[in-house]
Each structure stands twice: as structure tokens, then as C-alpha cells.
Design a protein around this motif. Structure first.
Motif, PDB file in Angstrom:
ATOM      1  N   ASP A  67      -4.296   9.838  -6.855  1.00 11.88           N
ATOM      2  CA  ASP A  67      -5.027   8.893  -6.014  1.00 11.88           C
ATOM      3  C   ASP A  67      -4.033   8.236  -5.065  1.00 11.88           C
ATOM      4  N   ILE A  73      -4.630  -1.521  -8.152  1.00 10.82           N
ATOM      5  CA  ILE A  73      -6.084  -1.538  -7.956  1.00 10.82           C
ATOM      6  C   ILE A  73      -6.448  -0.633  -6.785  1.00 10.82           C
ATOM      7  N   ASP A  74      -7.757  -0.437  -6.602  1.00  6.12           N
ATOM      8  CA  ASP A  74      -8.236   0.333  -5.458  1.00  6.12           C
ATOM      9  C   ASP A  74      -7.811  -0.368  -4.169  1.00  6.12           C
ATOM     10  N   GLU A  75      -7.287   0.393  -3.246  1.00  6.44           N
ATOM     11  CA  GLU A  75      -6.786  -0.167  -1.984  1.00  6.44           C
ATOM     12  C   GLU A  75      -7.835  -0.993  -1.241  1.00  6.44           C
ATOM     13  N   LYS A  76      -9.109  -0.604  -1.385  1.00  4.99           N
ATOM     14  CA  LYS A  76     -10.113  -1.311  -0.580  1.00  4.99           C
ATOM     15  C   LYS A  76     -10.332  -2.751  -1.043  1.00  4.99           C
ATOM     16  N   TYR A  77      -9.822  -3.100  -2.224  1.00  5.25           N
ATOM     17  CA  TYR A  77      -9.969  -4.485  -2.710  1.00  5.25           C
ATOM     18  C   TYR A  77      -8.721  -5.337  -2.489  1.00  5.25           C
ATOM     19  N   ARG A 108       0.841  -1.204   0.000  1.00  3.83           N
ATOM     20  CA  ARG A 108       0.000   0.000   0.000  1.00  3.83           C
ATOM     21  C   ARG A 108       0.865   1.238   0.000  1.00  3.83           C
ATOM     22  N   LYS A 113      -5.149   6.233  -2.647  1.00  2.00           N
ATOM     23  CA  LYS A 113      -5.805   5.036  -2.089  1.00  2.00           C
ATOM     24  C   LYS A 113      -5.739   3.874  -3.075  1.00  2.00           C
ATOM     25  N   ILE A 114      -4.536   3.571  -3.489  1.00  2.00           N
ATOM     26  CA  ILE A 114      -4.336   2.447  -4.400  1.00  2.00           C
ATOM     27  C   ILE A 114      -3.439   1.414  -3.718  1.00  2.00           C
ATOM     28  N   GLN A 174      -6.332  -0.796 -12.655  1.00  2.00           N
ATOM     29  CA  GLN A 174      -6.017   0.558 -13.119  1.00  2.00           C
ATOM     30  C   GLN A 174      -4.723   0.611 -13.923  1.00  2.00           C
TER      31      GLN A 174
END
Ligand code: ASP
Ligand code: MG
Length: 423
Positions: free
Chosen positions: A351, A399-403, A273, A353-354, A386
Motif C-alpha cells: 500500500d 493510517i490511510d493517507e486520505k485521513y 507521506r 497510500k499511507i 494500521q
């Protein structure tokens, strides 16, 4: 009988009681007929404590003169643990002697706090081994050509141990640590993660640099270059565990042609992260644009990781790249000041938050369709990719950090990493 190097981390050396256990373990190996060299870290917390003392007196420790003193201070942690271990060994009835880096000598360059080992004089050590002594050598440090004490960077005792093993042409270098080996991924995220019995140097390098923090990266590079067989194993087994069982436990980091290698296509999944993405939308699509954007970033000493440039639309293109999160604000400010004035009406977006998730495996060289399996797995989970980057033995996606956890779990399953691969 073989020449063996053991390395013990700070936790293993954390108290007199633990040092006594290390001594008993080493004595067991010596009594089994091996010539033993031991490289300990400082007692756990000690290096931080020493560096903290220095920072109390001068918060900004950055000039060469101050870094020189910092190294002299930090190096004492390993001198203490090495001396204590030599005493504990003698208490176990083993002849033993400890040496600081400069006494061996371990010669390094003069880059204080991140010095590199240049050569190791093996004369003194070999003489001691020949008369049956266990030789204890401080980790983490050396001496430059002017006699100044240097240190190798945090976690540097791993590299000391590998370098000593290389210089002595040791049979194996065993790194005793608080984990019992290298896993297919972080077991805190995937409970089914499995310890690998072997992994190649190249895979280990990718996993280490991608955020699996078992070994200092430099030590893996060194071991690969000088072909030092390296084993990561637990220091928490009872010291009197059967020596054959102990010698085959943990994870062996080895050479690709070694027939003991597991034949998995993908060996492990790494993630971090630590990165942030920056995009410049609608920049002129013309020769030199990548240099125009990334030149100033490189000049500012900011590392760029993943880069993508889109296809052209009406003479314009979109350009994205990632940097370490700590460098994000600095990079954005620099682009606004130096690059944006020259790129017309381009828009900057960012961004933080990746995350980056990577599959690693030397089997990717000889198998097709590995990356596409990764992409279909992520698509089945509804995770948007992404950015993509590949090397011969690795495919990474941003990818999005939340995944992140979902992606790591799904990929672990898709590549059957919970099952041992056929040998
Ligand atoms: N004692 C040093 C550190 O804490 C070196 C090591 O443990 O490998 O970074
Ligand atoms: Mg360490």
C-alpha cells in the motif's frame, strides 16, 4: 558582551538589497557590544544553479572524482555570498573579513557531498574578533585532510553555524530563516498551529526527522551534543527592530532541565507521506522469520521504518513493514525474487497510500495515557490505525493517507496545542 553566531539562509541573502539588510542587522548587534560571527548560505537558487551546470556536462555524477569537482563547484555559492556580506558590512562602517571553509580551517572527512565536520581551528577567527572585526564564514563547506574542498549536504549551512558556535563556545547561535520559529504542526494544515517559544533538542530531533523541515537534522544533533543554545527566528523583521525583542523572538531549542521550558505533555505533531507499507501474509511463524524477510532488504541498503508482526494463526503469521516510497518497487521486486520462494504460499500485499502521523513530547516520559488519548481521538474520527510505533518521547501511527489532515487537526485539538502550556 557576548560572542554570538548568526546564520542567514539563502532567501535572506537573495539579493544585494537583502544582503545590505543582513549587514545592517549584524552591525546593530556588533554596535550593541557583541562579538559577531556570521555564517551565510549561498544566495537563494544559487546552489541548484551550480549543481545544474555540472549535471549538464555529466548527468551521472557519482564517481569520487566527479563528486570532488561537484563540491568545488557548489562551495563557490557560499564564497560569493560571504564576500558580498563582508563588503556590505564594510559599507556600513564595520570592519569585517570573510573566510572560506578551508581558510578557517573547518576540517571534515572526505565524504564528498555529505562530509562531516571533525574540527574547527578557532585561532584566526579569534584574532579577528579580538580586534573588533565581524567574521563571516562560509556555510556548507570544509576541507579534508588532503586539502580537497568538501560540502556537508543540502541545507548544511545550519550545521556549519552550529559547529562554529560550538568551537567558539558562543553564547547562542541564531538561525535567521524565512519562518519565524518552530510550530506545533504545519500551519498550512492547522491554522491554529502555534509557535513554540521553547522546545527541547530531543523533541526538535524527532520533529525534524519526522518531516518538519526547519533545520538540517545534523545541526540539531550537533547542537544537542555540544550544548549549543540554538534559536530559530525570522529574517523578515525590520533590521532595526529593538535588539532585546529580536533576541527573545522565535523558538529557542534548549535543554530539558532548562526551567524556561514549556511543560506540555505533547509539544508537536509531525506527519509524512513518504512511506509505503508492505505485508507478507501467512509466512511461517518460526524463529528467524524477521531476519529472513528483512535481511535482504537491509543488504540492499533500504531503510525500514515501522515493523509489526501479528500473533500466530495455525503456525502462520502476518508480517508488515514500511519503507520510503521511493524504495517501494525495489523492495517488492527483491522480496519476490529472494524471500517469497522460501516462505511457502505467503501472499504479498502493498500500500503506497499511507501516511505516518506522530505526536512528540518529552512529557510523555512522565505521563501515562498519552498514547491511549491519541488512539481514542483517532477512533472518534473513524480513522483506522494500521500500525503503531513508539519511542520514549513519540508515538507514531500509520493510517490511510486520505485521513492525514483530519488526524493532524483532531490530535492538535485533543492535546490543546493551540493553547500555550504552563511554564
Ligand atoms: N547552499 C546550500 C544548499 O542550498 C547549503 C544551505 O543553504 O544550507 O543546500
Ligand atoms: Mg536551510
Amino acid at each position: 558582551m557576548a560572542l554570538i553566531v548568526h546564520k542567514y539562509g539563502g532567501t535572506s541573502m537573495g539579493s544585494p538589497e537583502r544582503i545590505r539588510n543582513v549587514a545592517k542587522r549584524v552591525a546593530k548587534w556588533a554596535r550593541a557590544g557583541h562579538q559577531m560571527v556570521v555564517v551565510p548560505s549561498a544566495m537563494s537558487g544559487e546552489t541548484n544553479r551550480l549543481l545544474g551546470l555540472a549535471k549538464e556536462l555529466s548527468p551521472e555524477l557519482s564517481t569520487p572524482d566527479l563528486l570532488r569537482e561537484l563540491d568545488a563547484i557548489a562551495a563557490t555559492g557560499e564564497q560569493v555570498s560571504s564576500g558580498l556580506l563582508a563588503i556590505a558590512l564594510q559599507a556600513e562602517g564595520m570592519a569585517s573579513v570573510s573566510y572560506a571553509g578551508w581558510q578557517v580551517a573547518i576540517a571534515t572527512d572526505s565524504a564528498h557531498t555529505k562530509a562531516r565536520i571533525q574540527s574547527i581551528d578557532d585561532v584566526r577567527v579569534r584574532a579577528d574578533l579580538a580586534v573588533g572585526k565581524v567574521v563571516v564564514i562560509t556555510g556548507f563547506q570544509g576541507v579534508d585532510e588532503n586539502g580537497n574542498i568538501t560540502t556537508l549536504g543540502r541545507g548544511g549551512s545550519d550545521t556549519s553555524a552550529v559547529a562554529v558556535a560550538a568551537a567558539l563556545k558562543a553564547h547562542e547561535c541564531l538561525i535567521y530563516t524565512d519562518v519565524d520559529g518552530v510550530y506545533t504542526t504545519d500551519p498550512r494544515i492547522v491554522p491554529e498551529a502555534r509557535r513554540l517559544s521553547t522546545i527541547s533538542f530531543e523533541e526538535m530531533l524527532e520533529l525534524a526527522s519526522l518531516g518538519a523541515k526547519v533545520l538540517q537534522i545534523r545541526s540539531v544533533e550537533f547542537a544537542g551534543k555540544y550544548r549549543v543554545p540554538l534559536r530559530v527566528l525570522s529574517s523578515f523583521t525590520p533590521w532595526d527592530i529593538n535588539i532585546v525583542e529580536e533576541a527573545t523572538s522565535g523558538t529557542l531549542i534548549t535543554f530539558e532541565e532548562d526551567e524556561k521550558m514549556e511543560q506540555a505533555v505533547v509539544s508537536g505533531i509531525a506527519f509524512n507521506r513518504d512511506e509505503a507499507k508492505i505485508s507478507l501474509l501467512g509466512v511461517p511463524d518460526k524463529p528467524g522469520i524477521a531476519f529472513q524477510i528483512l535481511g535482504p532488504v537491509a543488504d540492499a541498503n533500504i531503510d525500514v521504518d515501522v515493523i509489526i508482526q501479528n500473533v500466530s494463526h495455525g503456525g502462520k503469521t502476518d508480517f508488515s513493514f514500511t519503507v520510503h516510497r521511493n524504495d517501494y518497487a525495489r523492495t517488492v521486486a527483491l522480496l519476490k525474487a529472494q524471500v517469497m520462494p522460501k516462505t511457502g504460499d505467503a501472499q504479498l500485499t502493498g500500500d503506497t497510500k499511507i501516511c505516518k502521523v506522530s505526536i512528540v513530547g518529552i512529557g510523555m516520559r512522565s505521563h501515562v495515557g498519552v498514547a491511549s488519548r491519541m488512539f481514542s481521538t483517532l477512533s472518534d474520527e473513524g480513522i483506522n490505525i494500521q500500525m503503531i510505533t513508539t519511542s520514549e518521547i513519540k508515538t507514531s501511527v500509520v493510517i490511510d493517507e486520505k485521513y492525514m489532515e483530519l488526524a493532524v487537526r483532531a490530535l492538535h485539538k485533543a492535546f490543546d496545542l493551540e493553547q500555550p502550556a504552563a511554564a
